[in-house]
Design an enzyme around this catalytic site. Structure first.
Site, mmCIF file in Angstrom:
data_model
loop_
_atom_site.group_PDB
_atom_site.id
_atom_site.type_symbol
_atom_site.label_atom_id
_atom_site.label_comp_id
_atom_site.label_asym_id
_atom_site.label_seq_id
_atom_site.Cartn_x
_atom_site.Cartn_y
_atom_site.Cartn_z
ATOM 1 N N GLU A 134 -4.764 7.499 -4.809
ATOM 2 C CA GLU A 134 -4.792 6.755 -6.174
ATOM 3 C C GLU A 134 -5.941 7.128 -6.748
ATOM 4 O O GLU A 134 -7.016 7.228 -6.351
ATOM 5 C CB GLU A 134 -4.897 5.165 -6.125
ATOM 6 C CG GLU A 134 -3.760 4.752 -5.296
ATOM 7 C CD GLU A 134 -3.723 3.163 -5.239
ATOM 8 O OE1 GLU A 134 -4.518 2.409 -5.493
ATOM 9 O OE2 GLU A 134 -2.608 2.656 -4.980
ATOM 10 N N HIS A 140 -1.465 0.217 -9.842
ATOM 11 C CA HIS A 140 -2.022 -0.591 -8.739
ATOM 12 C C HIS A 140 -2.448 -1.971 -9.580
ATOM 13 O O HIS A 140 -3.891 -2.333 -9.677
ATOM 14 C CB HIS A 140 -3.400 -0.108 -8.103
ATOM 15 C CG HIS A 140 -3.741 -0.994 -6.786
ATOM 16 N ND1 HIS A 140 -4.364 -0.160 -5.637
ATOM 17 C CD2 HIS A 140 -3.654 -2.177 -6.555
ATOM 18 C CE1 HIS A 140 -4.535 -1.341 -4.649
ATOM 19 N NE2 HIS A 140 -3.894 -2.370 -5.364
ATOM 20 N N ARG A 200 0.723 -1.273 -0.085
ATOM 21 C CA ARG A 200 0.081 -0.116 0.118
ATOM 22 C C ARG A 200 0.856 1.280 -0.159
ATOM 23 O O ARG A 200 1.951 1.202 0.881
ATOM 24 C CB ARG A 200 -0.803 -0.044 1.209
ATOM 25 C CG ARG A 200 -2.036 -0.961 1.136
ATOM 26 C CD ARG A 200 -3.312 -0.445 0.208
ATOM 27 N NE ARG A 200 -4.322 -1.436 -0.098
ATOM 28 C CZ ARG A 200 -4.310 -2.304 -0.896
ATOM 29 N NH1 ARG A 200 -3.263 -2.611 -1.632
ATOM 30 N NH2 ARG A 200 -5.459 -3.131 -0.954
#
Ligand code: NAI
Ligand code: HPV
Length: 526
Positions: free
Chosen positions: A316, A335, A287
């Site tokens: 994000e 991601h 993360r």
């Protein structure tokens, strides 16, 4: 004035409940103790979610792209609303019509979402591992089960970590961009080798272990830091578990695989970058929040960190002008750790099965905010689960005014060793039985402890270890409410203790004791 139990217990004038005792089994499909009351809403499964009416199908909101196989599974059971890219306000509006919500990492399931659901939302399914985007405290307070799909994307995430490691070491992304822009810069993109280098895996869980295994195959020396990982699991694949400081100060490469929690937030910060070997290279598929991104930019500029490869970011998508993303020695992906065809198919099935199971009232094996109860344990405990709820329900209905209930003692008598009997499920059921008849709260395995605490009810548990065969998990369960007034004790209210006890015989729960003890006098029926 003490009267005989049989007289007092049949007290038709009482508003709630009417109750009778007999020597037949306590709890079978035809209960010999019947509790009828306006407040008694009947027995509901511990995690049942289908609240839209008995015959209505539940509604599941899928708020992010989910694999087709998962959607098909959901459609077999529920109305499925696939609405992607909802704003937080739109999500809050929609949620009041939904029994379950499925998200990936891109949707914040905030406290507002649970509040807006007005109690209808009973399951949140996180189609992936990290649950940092779900407000777990709010979910628990609202009795909403959170389940995730913890295994289906492990290999995908590990493979992406290795892909970033190798791509970073050999400047693949930078060289690709350079060639596409018409250049041929063979000297500029000389890389570093992986073989013989030390890789520190931070977080030796499912993904970390798979990364370690693969890195060993590449000839790297792998160490790991994980305060909770068993050393023998690490040893089994030739990895040494070391302290945090040793890991970050001896590594040539650091790969992050811990969850984002308050204690891991910005764990790589100025102070810790200063402890690293000059020229260290960092991979992050965990993360973004575990790295202080400003500190990383500084460490890159100072030459402490030679390169970084990042799949995840604090925000994000990251801002377009992010210094970190734009940094020449940083490789980025949006991601993508879990984004393989195989992983997405697997995750979709894993989460659909978990959500449908929870909607049916089954206990989820991947529950994040409730105890996970293995299927075999559940099968064994089933009649005791029913017994526990009924004992709680009966005990509280013997009390004159439920608000006086503050102190409950539960005794489990068993020939089993204490470690062989997980009582969390039974405690939750007793709590459910105690609280539901006297409130409008829906109590389940998720919120039982929280609800009891919130109402100032203290539940203590005691074990009596019996001689004999540990074949059956329990001999009896006893529930005692102390310092309460009983509606059956006497015409003048007095404070005392109410005890109810039950056993399971041939799979059928029986009530075996009701005892009221007030000011030294006791009445009981066994
Ligand atoms: N980029 C992506 O698409 C993906 C990212 N992830 C991330 O990777 C993380 C790990 O996933 P899994 O390995 O499946 O989870 P896991 O729960 O199997 O492993 C996490 C490990 O981190 C350890 N840990 C906790 N606190 C720690 C600390 N302070 N220092 C070191 N270790 C600590 C735990 O003991 C555990 O062994 C997830 O939480 C998720 O955030 C997971 C899958 C895909
Ligand atoms: O499983 C995880 O924790 C992930 O980070 C994967 O995220 P995603 O479901 O691909 O948005």
């Amino acid at each position: 004035m003490a009267t005989s139990a049989s007289q007092t217990l049949r007290t038709p004038s009482l508003k709630n409940p009417s109750l009778s005792l007999s020597s037949k089994p306590f709890l079978s499909s035809a209960f010999s103790v019947s509790i009828r009351s306006r407040q008694n809403r009947g027995s509901r499964p511990l995690l049942v979610v289908v609240s839209a009416g008995l015959d209505a199908k539940p509604t599941i909101l899928v708020a992010e792209k989910l694999g087709d196989a998962g959607i098909e599974l959901l459609k077999d059971f529920a109305n499925v609303d696939c609405s992607y890219n909802l704003s937080p306000e739109e999500l809050c509006t929609k949620i009041s019509l939904c029994d379950a919500l499925i998200v990936r990492s891109g949707t914040k399931v905030s406290r507002e979402v649970f509040e807006s659901s007005s109690g209808r939302l009973k399951v949140v399914g996180r189609a992936g591992v990290g649950i940092d985007n779900v407000d777990l405290a709010a979910a628990t307070e609202h009795g909403c089960l959170v389940v995730n799909a913890p295994t289906a994307n492990t290999v995908a995430a590990a493979e992406h970590g290795i892909a970033l490691l190798a791509a970073m070491a050999r400047n693949v992304a930078q060289a690709d961009a350079s060639v596409k822009s018409g250049k041929w810069q063979r000297n500029k993109y000389v890389g570093v080798s992986l073989v013989g280098k030390t890789l520190a895996v931070m977080g030796f869980g499912k993904v970390g272990t798979e990364v370690a295994r693969r890195a060993k195959g590449l000839g790297m020396h792998v160490i790991a830091h994980d305060p909770y990982a068993p050393a023998d699991r690490a040893r089994a694949i030739g990895v040494e578990l070391v302290s945090f400081d040793e890991a970050i100060s001896t590594a040539d490469f650091i790969s992050l695989h811990m969850p984002l929690t308050p204690s891991t937030t910005k764990i790589l910060n100025d102070e810790n970058f200063a402890k690293m070997k000059k020229g260290v290279r960092i991979v992050n598929v965990a993360r973004g929040g575990v790295i202080d991104e400003e500190a990383l930019v500084k460490a890159l500029d100072a030459g402490i960190v030679a390169q970084a490869a990042l799949d995840v970011f604090t925000v994000e998508p990251p801002p377009k002008d992010s210094k970190l993303v734009q940094h020449e020695r940083v490789t980025v992906t949006p991601h993508l750790g879990a984004s393989t065809v195989e992983a997405q198919e697997g995750v979709a099935i894993e989460i659909a099965e978990a959500v449908v199971g929870a909607l049916k009232g089954e206990l989820a094996a991947t529950a994040v905010n409730a105890p996970m109860v293995p299927a075999e344990v559940l099968t064994e405990l089933k009649p005791y689960v029913v017994l526990a709820e009924k004992l709680g329900r009966l005990a509280v209905q013997l009390v004159a005014g439920g608000s006086g209930v503050k102190s409950i003692k539960v005794t489990y008598a068993s020939a089993r060793a204490p470690d062989d009997l997980d009582t969390r499920l039974l405690r939750a059921m007793i709590t459910k039985g105690l609280i539901e008849p006297i409130s409008s709260v829906f109590v389940n395995l998720v919120n039982a402890d929280f609800t009891a605490k919130q109402r100032g009810i203290r539940i203590t548990e005691e074990r009596i270890t019996l001689d004999g065969s540990p074949e059956s998990p329990l001999d009896f369960i006893q529930v005692q409410i102390a310092n309460v007034e009983s509606r059956f004790a006497s015409a003048i209210s007095e404070s005392g203790e109410i005890t109810v006890e039950g056993r399971v015989k041939d799979g059928v729960p029986h009530l075996t004791k009701v005892a009221l003890s007030f000011a030294g006098r006791s009445i009981s029926q066994v």
